[in-house]
Design a protein around this motif. Structure first.
Motif, mmCIF file in Angstrom:
data_model
loop_
_atom_site.group_PDB
_atom_site.id
_atom_site.type_symbol
_atom_site.label_atom_id
_atom_site.label_comp_id
_atom_site.label_asym_id
_atom_site.label_seq_id
_atom_site.Cartn_x
_atom_site.Cartn_y
_atom_site.Cartn_z
ATOM 1 N N LEU A 42 77.995 50.236 -5.927
ATOM 2 C CA LEU A 42 77.481 48.894 -6.204
ATOM 3 C C LEU A 42 76.570 48.882 -7.431
ATOM 4 O O LEU A 42 76.469 47.879 -8.126
ATOM 5 C CB LEU A 42 76.733 48.406 -4.958
ATOM 6 C CG LEU A 42 76.289 46.953 -4.917
ATOM 7 C CD1 LEU A 42 77.508 46.040 -4.793
ATOM 8 C CD2 LEU A 42 75.363 46.726 -3.741
ATOM 9 N N ARG A 43 75.891 50.011 -7.670
ATOM 10 C CA ARG A 43 74.876 50.038 -8.722
ATOM 11 C C ARG A 43 75.434 49.691 -10.116
ATOM 12 O O ARG A 43 74.855 48.865 -10.812
ATOM 13 C CB ARG A 43 74.134 51.365 -8.730
ATOM 14 C CG ARG A 43 72.840 51.270 -9.510
ATOM 15 C CD ARG A 43 72.173 52.609 -9.675
ATOM 16 N NE ARG A 43 71.745 53.131 -8.397
ATOM 17 C CZ ARG A 43 72.012 54.347 -7.986
ATOM 18 N NH1 ARG A 43 72.702 55.161 -8.752
ATOM 19 N NH2 ARG A 43 71.594 54.768 -6.840
ATOM 20 N N ARG A 47 74.341 46.478 -12.391
ATOM 21 C CA ARG A 47 73.826 46.704 -13.738
ATOM 22 C C ARG A 47 74.538 45.770 -14.721
ATOM 23 O O ARG A 47 73.940 45.219 -15.630
ATOM 24 C CB ARG A 47 74.037 48.163 -14.135
ATOM 25 C CG ARG A 47 73.046 48.656 -15.147
ATOM 26 C CD ARG A 47 73.471 49.994 -15.689
ATOM 27 N NE ARG A 47 73.278 51.072 -14.729
ATOM 28 C CZ ARG A 47 74.219 51.936 -14.404
ATOM 29 N NH1 ARG A 47 75.417 51.855 -14.949
ATOM 30 N NH2 ARG A 47 73.981 52.886 -13.560
ATOM 31 N N GLY A 48 75.846 45.598 -14.498
ATOM 32 C CA GLY A 48 76.613 44.681 -15.337
ATOM 33 C C GLY A 48 76.163 43.257 -15.154
ATOM 34 O O GLY A 48 76.101 42.494 -16.119
ATOM 35 N N ARG A 49 75.803 42.891 -13.933
ATOM 36 C CA ARG A 49 75.378 41.513 -13.655
ATOM 37 C C ARG A 49 74.034 41.208 -14.305
ATOM 38 O O ARG A 49 73.730 40.082 -14.632
ATOM 39 C CB ARG A 49 75.271 41.306 -12.139
ATOM 40 C CG ARG A 49 76.574 40.952 -11.499
ATOM 41 C CD ARG A 49 76.414 39.838 -10.516
ATOM 42 N NE ARG A 49 75.302 40.042 -9.620
ATOM 43 C CZ ARG A 49 75.268 39.562 -8.384
ATOM 44 N NH1 ARG A 49 76.297 38.909 -7.921
ATOM 45 N NH2 ARG A 49 74.224 39.738 -7.622
ATOM 46 N N ASN A 54 77.745 48.628 -18.506
ATOM 47 C CA ASN A 54 77.827 49.916 -17.817
ATOM 48 C C ASN A 54 77.655 51.070 -18.793
ATOM 49 O O ASN A 54 77.972 52.194 -18.471
ATOM 50 C CB ASN A 54 79.115 50.027 -16.999
ATOM 51 C CG ASN A 54 80.353 49.943 -17.859
ATOM 52 O OD1 ASN A 54 80.330 50.353 -19.013
ATOM 53 N ND2 ASN A 54 81.426 49.436 -17.322
ATOM 54 N N MET A 55 77.198 50.801 -19.958
ATOM 55 C CA MET A 55 76.946 51.802 -21.001
ATOM 56 C C MET A 55 78.208 52.629 -21.300
ATOM 57 O O MET A 55 78.129 53.820 -21.602
ATOM 58 C CB MET A 55 75.796 52.723 -20.586
ATOM 59 C CG MET A 55 74.471 51.981 -20.535
ATOM 60 S SD MET A 55 73.495 52.585 -19.190
ATOM 61 C CE MET A 55 71.928 52.762 -19.981
ATOM 62 N N GLY A 56 79.385 51.997 -21.150
ATOM 63 C CA GLY A 56 80.646 52.672 -21.466
ATOM 64 C C GLY A 56 81.104 53.668 -20.438
ATOM 65 O O GLY A 56 82.075 54.380 -20.649
ATOM 66 N N LYS A 57 80.409 53.725 -19.305
ATOM 67 C CA LYS A 57 80.729 54.750 -18.314
ATOM 68 C C LYS A 57 82.032 54.477 -17.583
ATOM 69 O O LYS A 57 82.695 55.395 -17.137
ATOM 70 C CB LYS A 57 79.593 54.845 -17.294
ATOM 71 C CG LYS A 57 78.468 55.702 -17.796
ATOM 72 C CD LYS A 57 77.331 55.683 -16.824
ATOM 73 C CE LYS A 57 76.145 56.424 -17.409
ATOM 74 N NZ LYS A 57 74.953 56.204 -16.604
#
Ligand SMILES: [Zn+2]
Length: 102
Positions: A42-43, A47-49, A54-57
């Motif tokens: 969920l994290r 983070r996207g919300r 997602n820093m490209g992850k």
């Protein structure tokens, strides 16, 4: 490659030859491989919300386009004993494009 659905094999638990059901191993997810792993799924979504992305992850699979060029997969067979319902693995894995159970 065609593999018979049932085979007469040695069961290490019953210590004798019994009828075994042949099947492919289930694909392991992050949860089954590491049940106590740190973090949750969920994290990254949250983070996207929050507008951080997602820093490209999650934008590409592990290895990306540099790997995964093979057309065949390793065949991971599991044998389930019909008497004690215990499952054990095949001795050696090999490569095959397609696996069929007949
Ligand atoms: Zn058995």
């Amino acid at each position: 490659m065609k593999i018979p659905k049932a085979r007469h094999l040695f069961c290490p638990t019953c210590k004798k030859h019994t009828e075994h059901k042949v099947g492919e191993a289930k694909k392991k997810t992050r949860g089954t491989a590491h049940p106590m792993s740190w973090g949750n799924k969920l994290r990254p979504y949250l983070r996207g919300r929050m507008g951080m992305g997602n820093m490209g992850k999650l934008s590409k699979p592990p290895g990306g386009r540099m790997f995964n060029r093979k057309t065949s997969k390793k065949v991971d067979l599991r044998f389930t004993c019909n008497t004690c319902k215990k499952t054990h693995m095949a001795g050696k894995a090999w490569r095959s494009r397609k696996v069929e159970f007949i």
